[in-house]
Design an enzyme around this catalytic site. Structure first.
Site, short mmCIF file in Angstrom:
data_model
loop_
_atom_site.label_atom_id
_atom_site.label_comp_id
_atom_site.label_asym_id
_atom_site.label_seq_id
_atom_site.Cartn_x
_atom_site.Cartn_y
_atom_site.Cartn_z
N LYS A 1 155.59 -33.49 -37.71
CA LYS A 1 154.88 -32.18 -37.97
C LYS A 1 156.09 -31.29 -38.38
CE LYS A 1 152.87 -29.87 -34.72
NZ LYS A 1 153.07 -28.54 -34.58
N HIS B 1 146.73 -38.10 -22.93
CA HIS B 1 146.65 -37.30 -24.15
C HIS B 1 145.32 -37.69 -24.86
CE1 HIS B 1 150.61 -36.29 -24.00
NE2 HIS B 1 151.01 -36.82 -24.83
#
Length: 894
Positions: free
Chosen positions: A560, A161
């Site tokens: 999120k 990532h």
């Protein structure tokens, strides 16, 4: 030799840090490195650069200490006064400074670890595996504690990532400086060695200054694989068995090394690098195959070198150390298969039977690496069988120290790494599977052609089968399904594997792992798992593995989705429910935590988080993702890596102690009403921000979110679409990264202040902080997140957008959260109860402020749109330079 003057000794670092209570040796390192950087800026920077750096540095220190608007405006005015070329140089200077401070801090950590280990009667750290074993044994008895120790499993999974903002060339230069700082530390002051080390550091810092700080292009997936290999080669290959040895030494005392170890290898490595294709079109089946080949090459070369070193030391004659019958039989088998090797071994070890056998074993490892089918080991189990024959023969001959010394370390390495180094895990989105399966069914029933995407998905399964055949079943086979929302999403993977194998073909052996990411999916997880274990392939695999099952939990998207507070509570509840279900079903559960480095993605100290987990959700097994800058921070130095592994493994072992499980259960029950109030209030507050009309474009305006996508961090795209119209379009990493760059860190805390305010009872919340581990972890992590934020700078970012309502909402919640965290944790400021961490943050903050002011200027200029085409690249470059520098200063990105 140039003598450092008193003036240079305080250059760049002296005035601000002199007032902080830092360890004296580290303070001296920072002063010395800062002085060398000051000299480099004078010699290699443009005229006047050093003076401009000093002006901005002193102004930001003054603004940080007196907090007056006037002081802040003076610092901002200096940042705004620079030409674009000078601002570029100043940003680079502060970034190099942070690299130097980071390596000084790392060196201090290593120094402390070495000093502790060097004490004549060193106490085992309270958070070591040895200490955890003693505590666990006091509760459950020695036999049960030993069983749990020998079943212990810590499973870090490295991912690609894109959160490592440094170029590999920069990281390599920093590693060289780390070595030089160690040499400087060991030299006599005023002597030739000190002068030589200092001269070489000056050369290296000059190289660092002259090295382009930004990647010219994104790394390929293969580049990412090779970057991870550097961590293995330089650290993990030797650090992991050294951890085993330290634990065994502590538990066996003087008998250690003279008898069989009681510690079994408890570390297993996983990797998504080259296997994670969720949203990354550049990771193909071909890339996955190359990744497996590169990893195997590295581990087999390591095993070959280790076996060769051991061979050279096994100069034990048959007269003093007679071979066992099994060793003679092994020698005959190896000699028959390798006549040339046998002849050479007979010459080199005429009267040393153990050495002769090891020579032939080493040749077989070499043959395995070179893919020589006649001599290669079929799998790691066959190599282990041969090594154990050598070991047993040495023990029978009265040479246990040779048996359980370096040879034992090699055995541990084979057990830990196999022939594959790290299990290569594949991840793909459930929506991709559904689409491809529909194509496969249509192709079978209607003769329709498969798309390129469908062919690629099927090729992945064939590649997994090839990897398993070549490197062993442990080399690949875990298949993670992103956004699992039903049992059908998991069953689809097995259907695709059958399509890939074709009629009469054999699919690879798969452990299909659900990844529950959103709030709704976390709540539905137990029901989905109850359904999927009835599926024939899952039931068959459960039987084959002794009812072992893995479930992955996503921290990023859940945060999120509903905000960090509700996400933390939902994750805890999901773990508790899944763990209870697994117990009822007699399933040996491993929860796989998809944590990031930043607090908005489940970051923070892993050991304290483990000890706050629900009962039976750990049970001696812990798996988590490690990514970006976290990989190099935790595993880049051997001493730090050993300490980290020891700490985390200790927490994993201790988490199943009856006292800790009971404490967590009772605390969760006692504060259930508090949790419910916080959950409800925090979600409402979070939604009032992120669901407001126009929030997504406002977010893209007030943070460098769009520009972060221009950074060549990793091979994976930063977002799913071409533009950001909603949060769903944005990946979790740039969501967190952008807020950290804006110095507000909103993703890590937003909604907590309102949640605490809704509870309203200070004394109740203070008791919860003392008694409820999950709550304490949340408050401590938010305290660290807010300490790295800056209210004045954050406000300037928020005001870049034409939405005073949203800016006020974020700023007010930040102030409210800060007030409550200080009130609950105690003291008069954030991190007052963690003075070492508080000092580290305060030491860095004024320098981060300098870069933030430069970033703000660039972002403000770009947002106005009043930039000529000729000027645009310069302003974009300044912004990206400042992003890299702020990342180095804050020491976390996504």
């Amino acid at each position: 030799m140039h003598e450092l003057t008193r003036t240079e000794a305080i250059d760049l670092v002296g005035r601000g840090e002199a007032e902080q209570e830092l360890p004296e040796k580290m303070r001296a390192d920072v002063r010395m490195l800062g002085a060398l950087l000051g000299r480099v800026l004078r010699e290699s920077g443009s005229p006047g650069l050093y003076d401009d750096v000093e002006r901005l540095r002193l102004a930001t220190i003054a603004a940080y200490t007196d907090e007056s608007p006037e002081a802040f405006e003076r610092a901002a005015a200096i940042a705004d006064s620079f030409s674009i070329e000078r601002a570029d140089e100043v940003a680079r200077a502060f970034t190099v400074y942070f690299h130097l401070v980071n390596l000084a801090e790392e060196h201090q950590r290593v120094r402390v670890l070495r000093e502790r280990d060097g004490r004549p009667e060193k106490e085992d750290a309270a958070d070591s595996v040895a200490a955890a074993f003693v505590r666990l044994a006091a509760e459950v008895g020695d036999d049960t504690a030993l069983q749990r120790l020998q079943a212990l499993r810590f499973h870090p999974v490295f991912t690609a990532h894109p959160t490592e903002a440094r170029r590999r060339a920069v990281s390599t230069s920093i590693r060289r400086l780390v070595t030089l700082l160690g040499e400087y530390d060991a030299s006599l002051r005023g002597g030739a060695d000190e002068r030589r080390a200092q001269r070489r550091m000056l050369e290296e810092i000059d190289t660092l200054w002259r090295t382009a700080p930004l990647r010219a292009e994104k790394p390929t997936p293969v580049d990412e694989v090779r970057a991870i290999m550097a961590v293995f080669d330089e650290t993990l290959y030797t650090a992991v068995p050294h951890v085993y040895r330290r634990v065994d030494d502590a538990l066996q005392g003087p008998a250690a090394g003279g008898r069989a170890p009681i510690v079994r290898p408890f570390v297993r490595l996983g990797t998504w690098v080259g296997g994670d294709r969720d949203g990354n079109p550049f990771v193909t089946a071909s890339i996955t195959k190359k990744a497996a080949g590169i990893a195997s090459e590295h581990i087999l070369l390591g095993l070959e070198n280790s076996a060769n070193r051991i061979t050279k030391t096994l100069t034990l004659s048959a007269e003093t150390t007679p071979p066992a019958a099994e060793l003679d039989a092994l020698l005959q088998r190896l000699s028959s298969a390798d006549e040339d090797g046998a002849a050479d071994a007979a010459k080199r070890a005429k009267v040393e039977p153990h050495k002769r056998v090891m020579l032939l074993i080493t040749r077989r490892i070499t043959a395995t690496r070179r893919r020589d089918a006649d001599l290669a080991y079929r799998d790691p189990a066959h190599l282990l069988a041969d090594l154990r024959i050598v070991q047993d023969s040495l023990v029978a001959a009265g040479a246990p120290r040779q048996a359980y010394g370096h040879l034992q370390q090699l055995i541990w390495q084979v057990e830990t790494f196999g022939f594959h180094l790290a299990e290569l895990e594949v991840r793909q989105h459930s929506a991709v599977h559904a689409k491809v399966l529909a194509e496969c069914v249509a192709a079978r029933d209607e003769g329709a052609a498969l798309s390129t995407q469908a062919e690629e998905v099927l090729d992945v399964f064939r590649t997994i089968a090839q990897i398993q055949h070549r490197y062993g079943p442990g080399a690949a086979g875990r298949y993670i399904v992103s956004f699992t929302q039903s049992a059908h999403d998991l069953a689809t993977v097995h259907e695709l594997a059958r399509f890939a194998a074709g009629p009469g073909g054999t699919p690879p052996v798969l452990d299909v792992i659900p990844l529950f990411e959103t709030f709704a999916d976390l709540q539905a997880a137990p029901e989905i798992m109850a359904e999927i274990i009835q599926h024939p392939e899952f039931a068959k695999r459960l039987d084959a593995t002794g009812r072992r099952l893995e479930v992955m939990l996503g921290y990023s998207d859940s945060s999120k989705d509903v905000g960090p507070v509700a996400a933390n509570l939902a994750l805890y509840e999901a773990q508790a429910l899944i763990a209870a279900w697994a117990q009822d079903e007699g399933i040996q559960l491993t929860l796989f935590h998809g944590r990031g480095g930043a607090l908005g993605r489940g970051g923070g100290p892993a050991n304290s988080a483990i000890l706050a987990q629900p009962p039976h959700s750990v049970d001696g097994r812990f798996k988590l993702t490690e990514q970006g800058e976290v990989i190099f921070a935790r595993y880049g130095d051997p001493n730090i890596a050993m300490r980290h592994i020891d700490q985390v493994a200790a927490a994993v072992l201790l988490a199943s102690a009856p006292s800790i499980e009971q404490h967590n259960r009772e605390a969760a029950d006692r504060y259930a009403d508090v949790a419910a109030t916080m959950d409800r209030a925090s979600r409402e507050r979070f939604f009032s921000l992120v669901k407001a009309d126009g929030f997504a474009p406002w977010f893209a305006t007030v943070t460098p979110m769009e520009e972060i996508g221009m950074l060549a961090l990793g091979s994976r795209p930063a977002r799913r679409g071409l533009s950001v119209e909603s949060l769903e379009d944005l990946r979790a990493i740039p969501w967190v990264f952008a807020w950290s760059q804006a110095r507000i860190n909103l993703a890590g805390w937003f909604g907590l202040g309102t949640a605490l305010d809704a509870v309203g009872d200070v004394e109740l919340l203070r008791r919860a902080y003392d008694e409820w581990p999950l709550f304490r972890t949340v408050i401590d992590n938010v305290g660290m997140s807010l300490a790295k934020a800056d209210q004045r700078i954050a406000r300037r970012y928020l005001d870049l957008g034409d939405r005073a309502d949203l800016a006020d909402l974020a700023a007010d919640e930040m102030a409210l959260t800060r007030r409550w965290v200080v009130e609950i944790a105690g003291g008069d400021d954030l991190l007052a109860n963690k003075p070492v961490l508080q000092r580290a943050v305060k030491m860095r903050s004024p320098y981060v402020d300098a870069l933030s002011l430069l970033q703000l200027r660039a972002l403000r200029t770009l947002r106005t749109g009043e930039v000529s085409e000729a000027e645009l690249p310069g302003w974009q470059r300044l912004l990206l330079l400042s992003v890299s520098g702020v990342s180095a200063g804050l020491q976390n990105t996504g």
